[in-house]
Design an enzyme around this catalytic site. Structure first.
Site, PDB file in Angstrom:
ATOM      1  N   VAL A 268       2.304   2.891  -4.783  1.00 42.47           N
ATOM      2  CA  VAL A 268       1.207   3.882  -4.741  1.00 42.47           C
ATOM      3  C   VAL A 268       1.752   5.303  -4.588  1.00 42.47           C
ATOM      4  O   VAL A 268       1.433   6.206  -5.360  1.00 42.47           O
ATOM      5  CB  VAL A 268       0.265   3.556  -3.554  1.00 42.47           C
ATOM      6  CG1 VAL A 268      -0.720   4.690  -3.318  1.00 42.47           C
ATOM      7  CG2 VAL A 268      -0.455   2.234  -3.792  1.00 42.47           C
ATOM      8  N   ASP A 269       2.624   5.488  -3.615  1.00 38.97           N
ATOM      9  CA  ASP A 269       3.034   6.852  -3.261  1.00 38.97           C
ATOM     10  C   ASP A 269       3.679   7.642  -4.399  1.00 38.97           C
ATOM     11  O   ASP A 269       3.412   8.832  -4.548  1.00 38.97           O
ATOM     12  CB  ASP A 269       3.962   6.820  -2.032  1.00 38.97           C
ATOM     13  CG  ASP A 269       3.244   6.244  -0.801  1.00 38.97           C
ATOM     14  OD1 ASP A 269       2.028   6.019  -0.892  1.00 38.97           O
ATOM     15  OD2 ASP A 269       3.904   5.981   0.203  1.00 38.97           O
TER      16      ASP A 269
ATOM     17  N   HIS B   2       0.826  -1.208   0.000  1.00 39.02           N
ATOM     18  CA  HIS B   2       0.000   0.000   0.000  1.00 39.02           C
ATOM     19  C   HIS B   2       0.860   1.257   0.000  1.00 39.02           C
ATOM     20  O   HIS B   2       0.353   2.358   0.120  1.00 39.02           O
ATOM     21  CB  HIS B   2      -0.908  -0.024   1.235  1.00 39.02           C
ATOM     22  CG  HIS B   2      -0.141  -0.129   2.521  1.00 39.02           C
ATOM     23  ND1 HIS B   2       0.646  -1.219   2.822  1.00 39.02           N
ATOM     24  CD2 HIS B   2      -0.007   0.718   3.550  1.00 39.02           C
ATOM     25  CE1 HIS B   2       1.208  -1.035   4.007  1.00 39.02           C
ATOM     26  NE2 HIS B   2       0.840   0.133   4.466  1.00 39.02           N
ATOM     27  N   CYS B   3       2.189   1.087  -0.121  1.00 39.23           N
ATOM     28  CA  CYS B   3       3.055   2.280  -0.076  1.00 39.23           C
ATOM     29  C   CYS B   3       3.834   2.453  -1.380  1.00 39.23           C
ATOM     30  O   CYS B   3       3.595   3.393  -2.133  1.00 39.23           O
ATOM     31  CB  CYS B   3       4.055   2.166   1.066  1.00 39.23           C
ATOM     32  SG  CYS B   3       3.316   1.918   2.658  1.00 39.23           S
ATOM     33  N   ILE B   4       4.773   1.514  -1.614  1.00 40.90           N
ATOM     34  CA  ILE B   4       5.768   1.736  -2.660  1.00 40.90           C
ATOM     35  C   ILE B   4       5.162   1.894  -4.054  1.00 40.90           C
ATOM     36  O   ILE B   4       5.530   2.824  -4.768  1.00 40.90           O
ATOM     37  CB  ILE B   4       6.827   0.616  -2.637  1.00 40.90           C
ATOM     38  CG1 ILE B   4       7.389   0.450  -1.222  1.00 40.90           C
ATOM     39  CG2 ILE B   4       7.958   0.927  -3.613  1.00 40.90           C
ATOM     40  CD1 ILE B   4       7.930   1.707  -0.596  1.00 40.90           C
TER      41      ILE B   4
END
Ligand code: SAJ
Length: 426
Positions: free
Chosen positions: A265-266, A261-263
């Site tokens: 997406v951000d 949910h981070c790499i």
């Protein structure tokens, strides 16, 4: 100086729940709010819908209030918003949950309260989306009647070393009173450091920059993996060699894709925000394309392997081991396994899916039935259980090809057992 605040944590997921339990342990009076009644019921029964060591350790003895109602915000001092910020199909930031949470909090807002946004957002969201909602719905003035700060979350699911208590944090605000209140709160619960940023935007930018940094570094080694496959050089050995350099090198490793949910997406938050301001992040966008293409490269490796044993992928049985986006956790958000499965099916393979952490996405219930009669296997997630499977287990099951999507398996032993081994860059 020990301070005790009445704290409300909005959003009891991977970020909010460990934070709520930590704040309670550090002496704050904590209420956890989540709109998902089933999650509240689960937590009231001391169960958690996800794996996290800190939660497992501290939830049983916790006495935090748990509710779906935002009325608790009224008599609190600090409200921390920890809701997910996924992306839409077109990768644009989806701020719906942040907007809903901000609106619900604003309806209860009182003078003197501090709101902290921990959700990952692109620069300017705090001041151009959250602050206006808080002011318009409450009729109060930010910076004088209430305070707003941004402290991007840095939870690292499954990490045995870094946790919500010891990870350093950054905090930003648009004025100094709110900033100091937020810094004081985090310093009261963390053993890590708390760094003051110059603005809300700087604090928001830190998070998207640190995760974009990781994404481009993974893209770098993923491109090398595709090139070194043609050069006949083992990229993993080369990275390990480069990593002996004690400075100016940070090892990342190629794989079948970048999930979580981070790499993945951000970087899009930064790409899309900068685009609106007239700047195209060509480099970040290229890195996203390289990483998004790794499932396709992985399926190419399956086709090559089956070709080596004179089989077509069409009509073959291919087992995908692992759906979680990284090892030994049950989170499969943005997992590359889904794209690998889709591509295999599109090529006519019969696909078996097995992940002991993610039963709901598996179509077989155990390893034996996952492997029996499979022509090829793709290791998509390096779960502990998968790394201990002996090559003989594969040969007994009739497996002819092993595609090691995380370069996590003993290549030589697998080849000695007469199985075609295809790694990612090795
Ligand atoms: N991956 C690679 N090669 C690598 C590292 C990761 O292909 O060298 C893949 C993983 O398999 C996974 C994805 O990238 O599919 C993301 O992996 P991750 O280790 O970055 O795991 P995350 O998504 O949990 O990232 C978190 C992030 N933490 C926060 O956003 C608060 C990230 O900033 C951390 O750097 C990362 O953990 C970490 O260091 O473990």
């Amino acid at each position: 100086m020990v301070i005790s605040n009445k704290v409300v944590v909005v959003g009891l997921g991977y970020v909010g729940l460990p934070l709520a339990l930590l704040a309670e342990r550090k002496g704050h009076k904590v209420t956890g709010v989540d709109t998902d009644q089933s999650k509240i019921d689960l937590l009231k029964n001391k169960k958690t819908p996800f794996t996290d060591e800190m939660v497992t350790d501290f939830l049983p003895a916790s006495k935090i209030e748990l509710t779906t109602e935002f009325s608790c915000v009224k008599n609190s001092e600090i409200i921390i918003i920890c809701v997910p910020t996924p992306v839409y199909e077109n990768h644009l930031p989806n701020l719906e949950l942040v907007i809903n949470a901000s609106t619900k909090v604003a309806e209860q807002l009182q003078k003197g309260q501090l709101i902290i946004l921990e959700s990952t957002v692109n620069p300017e969201v705090s001041e151009s989306v959250v602050l206006p909602i808080l002011e318009e719905v409450s009729g109060l003035k930010g910076g004088t009647d209430f305070y707003l700060a941004h402290a991007p979350e840095r939870i690292n699911p499954g990490d045995p070393k870094w946790n919500v208590e010891n990870i350093n944090r950054v905090v930003g605000s648009f004025e100094s009173v709110g900033l100091e209140k937020a810094v004081a709160f985090y310093e009261s619960i963390l053993t890590g450091t708390v760094k003051r940023m110059g603005s809300l935007k700087e604090a928001e930018a830190v998070k998207v920059v640190e995760n974009s940094f990781r994404d481009i570094n993974i893209a770098f080694v993923n491109e090398l993996a595709r090139s070194f496959t043609r050069l006949g050089i083992d990229i993993v050995n080369v990275i390990d060699g480069a990593a002996t350099k004690p400075f100016a090198f940070m090892a990342h490793y190629p794989g079948c894709g970048v999930g979580g949910h981070c790499i993945p997406v951000d970087p899009y938050y930064l790409i899309e925000h900068a685009k609106k301001k007239g700047f195209d992040h060509d480099f970040l966008s290229l890195a996203r394309r390289i990483n998004n293409d790794m499932p396709h490269f992985t399926v190419e490796r399956v086709i090559e392997g089956l070709n080596d044993v004179k089989m077509a992928i069409n009509g073959s049985v291919v087992t995908v081991l692992g759906v979680s986006y990284k090892a030994n956790i049950d989170d499969c958000r943005e997992s590359p396994s889904f794209e690998i499965i889709k591509l295999l099916k599109a090529k006519g393979a019969e696909v078996r899916i097995y992940d002991p952490f993610v039963e709901r996405e598996s179509n077989v219930t155990d390893l034996e039935s996952a492997l029996k009669g499979a022509n090829a296997v793709v290791l998509a997630t390096a779960h502990k259980e998968f790394k201990t499977i002996s090559p003989e287990t594969y040969t007994k099951a009739g497996v002819k090809v092993m595609v090691d999507g995380r370069n996590a398996l003993p290549k030589n032993e697998i080849e000695k057992a007469g199985i075609i081994y295809k790694g990612i860059g090795r």
